[in-house]
Design a protein around this motif. Structure first.
Motif, short mmCIF file in Angstrom:
data_model
loop_
_atom_site.label_atom_id
_atom_site.label_comp_id
_atom_site.label_asym_id
_atom_site.label_seq_id
_atom_site.Cartn_x
_atom_site.Cartn_y
_atom_site.Cartn_z
N LEU A 116 0.84 -1.20 0.00
CA LEU A 116 0.00 0.00 0.00
C LEU A 116 0.87 1.26 0.00
O LEU A 116 0.63 2.20 -0.76
N ALA A 117 1.91 1.25 0.84
CA ALA A 117 2.84 2.39 0.88
C ALA A 117 3.55 2.54 -0.46
O ALA A 117 3.72 3.67 -0.95
N ASP A 118 3.97 1.44 -1.05
CA ASP A 118 4.67 1.49 -2.34
C ASP A 118 3.80 2.17 -3.40
O ASP A 118 4.26 3.08 -4.11
N ARG A 119 2.55 1.73 -3.52
CA ARG A 119 1.64 2.30 -4.52
C ARG A 119 1.35 3.78 -4.24
O ARG A 119 1.33 4.61 -5.16
N THR A 120 1.13 4.10 -2.98
CA THR A 120 0.76 5.47 -2.62
C THR A 120 1.93 6.43 -2.82
O THR A 120 1.76 7.52 -3.39
N ILE A 121 3.11 6.03 -2.41
CA ILE A 121 4.29 6.89 -2.58
C ILE A 121 4.61 7.06 -4.05
O ILE A 121 4.92 8.17 -4.51
N ALA A 122 4.49 6.00 -4.84
CA ALA A 122 4.74 6.11 -6.28
C ALA A 122 3.75 7.10 -6.91
O ALA A 122 4.13 7.92 -7.76
N ALA A 123 2.48 7.04 -6.50
CA ALA A 123 1.48 7.97 -7.04
C ALA A 123 1.80 9.41 -6.63
O ALA A 123 1.66 10.34 -7.44
N LEU A 124 2.22 9.61 -5.38
CA LEU A 124 2.58 10.96 -4.93
C LEU A 124 3.78 11.49 -5.71
O LEU A 124 3.81 12.65 -6.12
N GLN A 125 4.78 10.65 -5.93
CA GLN A 125 5.96 11.07 -6.68
C GLN A 125 5.60 11.42 -8.12
O GLN A 125 6.10 12.41 -8.67
N HIS A 126 4.73 10.65 -8.71
CA HIS A 126 4.28 10.93 -10.08
C HIS A 126 3.53 12.26 -10.13
O HIS A 126 3.76 13.08 -11.02
N SER A 127 2.66 12.48 -9.16
CA SER A 127 1.91 13.72 -9.09
C SER A 127 2.84 14.92 -8.87
O SER A 127 2.69 15.96 -9.51
N LEU A 128 3.80 14.76 -7.97
CA LEU A 128 4.76 15.83 -7.68
C LEU A 128 5.53 16.22 -8.94
O LEU A 128 5.73 17.41 -9.22
N ALA A 129 5.94 15.24 -9.73
CA ALA A 129 6.71 15.51 -10.94
C ALA A 129 5.90 16.31 -11.96
O ALA A 129 6.47 17.06 -12.75
N ARG A 130 4.58 16.17 -11.93
CA ARG A 130 3.72 16.85 -12.91
C ARG A 130 3.20 18.20 -12.44
O ARG A 130 2.59 18.93 -13.23
N GLU A 131 3.39 18.54 -11.18
CA GLU A 131 2.84 19.80 -10.65
C GLU A 131 3.49 21.00 -11.32
O GLU A 131 4.72 21.05 -11.45
N PRO A 132 2.70 21.99 -11.72
CA PRO A 132 3.30 23.25 -12.18
C PRO A 132 4.06 23.91 -11.03
O PRO A 132 3.63 23.87 -9.87
N GLU A 133 5.19 24.49 -11.34
CA GLU A 133 6.03 25.12 -10.30
C GLU A 133 5.24 26.15 -9.50
O GLU A 133 5.34 26.20 -8.27
N ALA A 134 4.45 26.96 -10.16
CA ALA A 134 3.69 28.00 -9.45
C ALA A 134 2.73 27.39 -8.43
O ALA A 134 2.55 27.93 -7.33
N ALA A 135 2.14 26.25 -8.76
CA ALA A 135 1.20 25.61 -7.83
C ALA A 135 1.90 25.16 -6.56
O ALA A 135 1.31 25.21 -5.47
N LEU A 136 3.14 24.74 -6.67
CA LEU A 136 3.88 24.25 -5.50
C LEU A 136 4.14 25.35 -4.48
O LEU A 136 4.41 25.07 -3.31
N HIS A 137 4.03 26.60 -4.88
CA HIS A 137 4.27 27.73 -3.98
C HIS A 137 2.99 28.31 -3.39
O HIS A 137 3.06 29.15 -2.50
N ARG A 138 1.84 27.86 -3.88
CA ARG A 138 0.57 28.27 -3.29
C ARG A 138 0.21 27.29 -2.18
O ARG A 138 0.64 26.14 -2.20
N GLY A 139 -0.61 27.73 -1.24
CA GLY A 139 -0.96 26.84 -0.15
C GLY A 139 -2.20 27.26 0.57
O GLY A 139 -2.99 28.07 0.06
N MET A 140 -2.35 26.74 1.76
CA MET A 140 -3.52 27.03 2.58
C MET A 140 -3.20 26.76 4.05
O MET A 140 -2.28 26.00 4.34
N PRO A 141 -3.97 27.35 4.95
CA PRO A 141 -3.77 27.04 6.37
C PRO A 141 -4.47 25.72 6.73
O PRO A 141 -5.48 25.37 6.16
#
Length: 181
Positions: A116-141
Motif C-alpha cells: 500500500l505504501a509502495d503504490r501510494t508513494i509512487a502515485a505521490l511522486q508521479h503527481s509531484l513531478a507533474r505539478e506546475p512550479e507556481a502551484a507548488l508555492h501556493r498553499g492554505m492554512p
C-alpha cells in the motif's frame, strides 16, 4: 517587482519518500508478531497500528492535494475560514484518527501495508513531478490542533508532510533494532 521563488527541489522530496518507504519495509521485515503487537511509546497504538498510521499520512496527502490546489487559488480569508471550521472539529478528528488506524491495521496489516505504501508513494511522486512550479508555492492554512506540523503549508510542504509525520512517529515505535541479522 519581487524575485521569483526558488524552485522546489522535487528530487529531494521524492528521495525523502523513497527513504521512508525503505525504512518502513525494513521495520516490517525486522519485526515479528510479538514486536508488532507491543505497545508503542507515547501513543495508545500498538507498533503495527502506529506503522499503519504512518502509512496513512501518505494516503491522506493524496486526498488533500486537490483541496490544497483549490484553496491556494482562493482569497486567503476562504482558507482561514476552512481551517477554522476544521479546527472546530478537532475532538472528533482525534477520535476518528485513533480508531481509524486501529481498525485499518487489521486489514492493512504487516503483509499489506508495505505494498500500500509502495503504490501510494509512487502515485505521490508521479503527481509531484507533474505539478506546475507556481502551484507548488501556493498553499492554505491547516488547523494546528490536528498535527504539530500543521499551520500554513504550501503545496510543496504538503508533499513533504507525510515523511515528516512518518519520521515523527518512527521515534515512538518500540521495535527492536535487528540490523545485525
Amino acid at each position: 517587482m519581487s524575485d521569483p521563488p526558488t524552485p522546489v527541489d522535487r528530487p529531494a522530496i521524492a528521495g525523502e519518500m523513497d527513504d521512508a518507504r525503505a525504512r518502513l519495509h525494513a521495520l516490517l521485515t525486522g519485526a515479528d508478531t510479538a514486536d508488532l503487537h507491543r505497545a508503542s511509546n507515547g501513543t495508545r497504538w500498538t507498533n503495527e497500528q502506529l506503522l499503519f498510521h504512518m502509512v496513512f499520512g501518505y494516503l491522506v496527502v493524496r486526498t488533500l492535494l486537490p483541496l490544497v490546489r483549490l484553496m491556494g487559488r482562493l482569497p486567503s480569508p476562504v482558507g482561514r475560514g476552512w481551517a477554522a471550521l476544521l479546527g472546530a472539529a478537532t475532538g472528533p478528528f482525534h477520535i476518528v484518527n485513533y480508531w481509524g488506524s486501529v481498525g485499518a491495521a487489521r486489514v492493512f496489516n504487516r503483509d499489506r501495508m508495505g505494498p500500500l505504501a509502495d503504490r501510494t508513494i509512487a502515485a505521490l511522486q508521479h503527481s509531484l513531478a507533474r505539478e506546475p512550479e507556481a502551484a507548488l508555492h501556493r498553499g492554505m492554512p491547516f488547523p494546528s490542533g490536528w498535527d504539530p506540523y500543521f499551520g500554513y503549508l504550501t503545496l510543496a510542504e504538503v508533499y513533504r508532510y507525510p515523511t515528516r509525520h512518518f519520521e515523527h512517529h518512527r521515534a515512538q515505535l518500540t521495535l527492536p533494532d535487528r540490523s545485525d541479522r
